[in-house]
Design a protein around this motif. Sequence first.
Motif, PDB file in Angstrom:
ATOM      1  N   ASP A 184      31.943   7.396  10.924  1.00  0.00           N
ATOM      2  CA  ASP A 184      33.041   8.264  10.494  1.00  0.00           C
ATOM      3  C   ASP A 184      33.682   8.949  11.695  1.00  0.00           C
ATOM      4  OD1 ASP A 184      32.328   7.543   7.968  1.00  0.00           O
ATOM      5  OD2 ASP A 184      31.515   9.500   7.386  1.00  0.00           O
ATOM      6  N   ASN A 185      34.984   9.112  11.629  1.00  0.00           N
ATOM      7  CA  ASN A 185      35.721   9.794  12.690  1.00  0.00           C
ATOM      8  C   ASN A 185      36.300  11.111  12.185  1.00  0.00           C
ATOM      9  OD1 ASN A 185      35.487   7.871  14.826  1.00  0.00           O
ATOM     10  ND2 ASN A 185      37.005   6.591  13.797  1.00  0.00           N
ATOM     11  N   ALA A 186      35.824  12.220  12.735  1.00  0.00           N
ATOM     12  CA  ALA A 186      36.512  13.483  12.478  1.00  0.00           C
ATOM     13  C   ALA A 186      37.884  13.438  13.126  1.00  0.00           C
ATOM     14  CB  ALA A 186      35.701  14.656  13.027  1.00  0.00           C
ATOM     15  N   LEU A 187      37.930  12.893  14.329  1.00  0.00           N
ATOM     16  CA  LEU A 187      39.156  12.587  15.060  1.00  0.00           C
ATOM     17  C   LEU A 187      38.884  11.303  15.838  1.00  0.00           C
ATOM     18  CD1 LEU A 187      40.012  16.091  16.607  1.00  0.00           C
ATOM     19  CD2 LEU A 187      41.213  14.993  14.702  1.00  0.00           C
ATOM     20  N   PRO A 188      39.888  10.511  16.127  1.00  0.00           N
ATOM     21  CA  PRO A 188      39.654   9.345  16.976  1.00  0.00           C
ATOM     22  C   PRO A 188      39.106   9.757  18.335  1.00  0.00           C
ATOM     23  CG  PRO A 188      41.803   9.216  15.921  1.00  0.00           C
ATOM     24  CD  PRO A 188      41.283  10.599  15.666  1.00  0.00           C
ATOM     25  N   SER A 189      38.100   9.055  18.823  1.00  0.00           N
ATOM     26  CA  SER A 189      37.509   9.392  20.125  1.00  0.00           C
ATOM     27  C   SER A 189      38.368   8.835  21.255  1.00  0.00           C
ATOM     28  CB  SER A 189      36.073   8.851  20.203  1.00  0.00           C
ATOM     29  OG  SER A 189      35.248   9.513  19.273  1.00  0.00           O
ATOM     30  N   VAL A 190      39.604   9.305  21.283  1.00  0.00           N
ATOM     31  CA  VAL A 190      40.560   8.976  22.340  1.00  0.00           C
ATOM     32  C   VAL A 190      40.969  10.299  22.962  1.00  0.00           C
ATOM     33  CG1 VAL A 190      42.775   7.943  22.909  1.00  0.00           C
ATOM     34  CG2 VAL A 190      41.374   6.933  21.108  1.00  0.00           C
ATOM     35  N   PHE A 191      40.574  10.524  24.176  1.00  0.00           N
ATOM     36  CA  PHE A 191      40.751  11.826  24.797  1.00  0.00           C
ATOM     37  C   PHE A 191      42.020  11.815  25.655  1.00  0.00           C
ATOM     38  CE2 PHE A 191      36.318  11.162  23.857  1.00  0.00           C
ATOM     39  CZ  PHE A 191      35.951  12.349  23.248  1.00  0.00           C
ATOM     40  N   PRO A 192      42.981  12.668  25.316  1.00  0.00           N
ATOM     41  CA  PRO A 192      44.252  12.655  26.041  1.00  0.00           C
ATOM     42  C   PRO A 192      44.063  12.991  27.522  1.00  0.00           C
ATOM     43  CG  PRO A 192      44.409  13.945  24.009  1.00  0.00           C
ATOM     44  CD  PRO A 192      42.966  13.654  24.235  1.00  0.00           C
ATOM     45  N   ARG A 193      44.875  12.374  28.339  1.00  0.00           N
ATOM     46  CA  ARG A 193      44.858  12.685  29.762  1.00  0.00           C
ATOM     47  C   ARG A 193      45.457  14.082  29.975  1.00  0.00           C
ATOM     48  NH1 ARG A 193      48.676  12.390  33.725  1.00  0.00           N
ATOM     49  NH2 ARG A 193      47.920  12.100  35.861  1.00  0.00           N
ATOM     50  N   ILE A 194      44.837  14.848  30.841  1.00  0.00           N
ATOM     51  CA  ILE A 194      45.350  16.180  31.169  1.00  0.00           C
ATOM     52  C   ILE A 194      45.983  16.118  32.554  1.00  0.00           C
ATOM     53  CG2 ILE A 194      44.793  18.619  31.480  1.00  0.00           C
ATOM     54  CD1 ILE A 194      42.319  18.177  29.745  1.00  0.00           C
ATOM     55  N   PRO A 195      47.283  16.345  32.661  1.00  0.00           N
ATOM     56  CA  PRO A 195      47.930  16.254  33.977  1.00  0.00           C
ATOM     57  C   PRO A 195      47.518  17.416  34.868  1.00  0.00           C
ATOM     58  CG  PRO A 195      49.465  17.103  32.364  1.00  0.00           C
ATOM     59  CD  PRO A 195      48.234  16.714  31.598  1.00  0.00           C
ATOM     60  N   LEU A 196      47.543  17.194  36.165  1.00  0.00           N
ATOM     61  CA  LEU A 196      47.276  18.251  37.125  1.00  0.00           C
ATOM     62  C   LEU A 196      48.615  18.781  37.633  1.00  0.00           C
ATOM     63  CD1 LEU A 196      44.848  19.658  38.397  1.00  0.00           C
ATOM     64  CD2 LEU A 196      45.044  18.118  40.339  1.00  0.00           C
ATOM     65  N   CYS A 197      48.762  20.082  37.670  1.00  0.00           N
ATOM     66  CA  CYS A 197      50.040  20.703  38.024  1.00  0.00           C
ATOM     67  C   CYS A 197      50.240  20.769  39.545  1.00  0.00           C
ATOM     68  CB  CYS A 197      50.119  22.106  37.437  1.00  0.00           C
ATOM     69  SG  CYS A 197      49.975  22.142  35.638  1.00  0.00           S
ATOM     70  N   ASP A 198      51.505  20.756  39.950  1.00  0.00           N
ATOM     71  CA  ASP A 198      51.843  20.927  41.369  1.00  0.00           C
ATOM     72  C   ASP A 198      51.832  22.402  41.757  1.00  0.00           C
ATOM     73  OD1 ASP A 198      52.204  18.177  41.775  1.00  0.00           O
ATOM     74  OD2 ASP A 198      54.279  18.281  41.060  1.00  0.00           O
ATOM     75  N   THR A 199      52.180  23.256  40.806  1.00  0.00           N
ATOM     76  CA  THR A 199      52.187  24.699  41.060  1.00  0.00           C
ATOM     77  C   THR A 199      51.449  25.403  39.927  1.00  0.00           C
ATOM     78  OG1 THR A 199      54.305  24.981  39.904  1.00  0.00           O
ATOM     79  CG2 THR A 199      54.382  24.576  42.295  1.00  0.00           C
ATOM     80  N   TRP A 200      50.968  26.601  40.218  1.00  0.00           N
ATOM     81  CA  TRP A 200      50.193  27.371  39.247  1.00  0.00           C
ATOM     82  C   TRP A 200      50.791  28.767  39.094  1.00  0.00           C
ATOM     83  CZ3 TRP A 200      46.720  24.449  36.753  1.00  0.00           C
ATOM     84  CH2 TRP A 200      46.288  23.289  37.394  1.00  0.00           C
ATOM     85  N   ASP A 201      50.706  29.295  37.878  1.00  0.00           N
ATOM     86  CA  ASP A 201      51.202  30.649  37.613  1.00  0.00           C
ATOM     87  C   ASP A 201      50.242  31.709  38.136  1.00  0.00           C
ATOM     88  OD1 ASP A 201      53.392  29.580  36.266  1.00  0.00           O
ATOM     89  OD2 ASP A 201      52.353  29.601  34.340  1.00  0.00           O
TER      90      ASP A 201
END
Length: 282
Positions: free
Chosen positions: A158-175
């Motif tokens: 059973d899938n609570a959610l598909p086990s496909v993990f979105p890529r998280i981009p890395l930022c060029d600048t930070w707040d």
Amino acid sequence: MNTPVKYTATYTVPSSRLDPKCRFSLDGVLSLTQDLAASHYGSGGLSIPHLQRKGLTWVITKQHFEFSEYPLWLDTIEAATWAKPVKGPFCYRDFTMRYAPQGKKASLGAALAQEHSIPDQHTPLCAGTSCWMVLSLADNHPVKPDTSIFGTLPFCDDNALPSVFPRIPLCDTWDSELYMEPTGSDIDMNQHVNNLNYVHWVVSGVPVSVMQTSLVKTLDTYFISSAKYGEKLICRLRCLEQESGMYECIHSIIRAADKSEVFRARTVWAPEAALSRELRID
């Protein structure tokens, strides 16, 4: 002892796990999922202390959660977790939470009196999927799980959610960048910073204006390497306003010494009215 295919527990939201508006906090939800996983594995002799006796341990690598509603203080929920089939060195585990029958309370007074619940059709509150690995304590290398490790642990497709993990981009600048150093109270059974602390740290850096009006709708986390006691860390944040009052935040934790990344996360925030109800006092 027979290990259940799905481990379930009924849980009443406690006062110690609330946000400022008496809702079950994100920290509380994630802590509960870890308690569920530990209890399920423990029932099959697969908890961290069990594995450490074999020279092994668990580590989490990534997770994805989606939230549809945050319950209130003294609401009662049903939480479930199960292990999914292993793929190579990766072990997958899913979670769901929903209101228990008669668990959604009409008011604080009704909750305290244990009566007058709001009619509810077992509303889903959140769903999550996570990925773990078994590591050798001798060399910190992944170990491919087999029956010698898992024994008779049952798996569920059973899938609570598909086990496909979105890529998280890395930022060029930070707040913002916040310097911090883990203390002894941040360390877990593996002698590393507890994974829950990373999420707490990065979410704590989100602007107060966002936190006072919004709740986390989506959470993605990647655990890249393990921070240890005494290491100096830098928590970085980039927060962007989206349409319809939504916000997307990118979070990253790096070591101050060599700038190597320890943790990366993405949170999406939605207006609180879409994800919660007010606590009614009568």
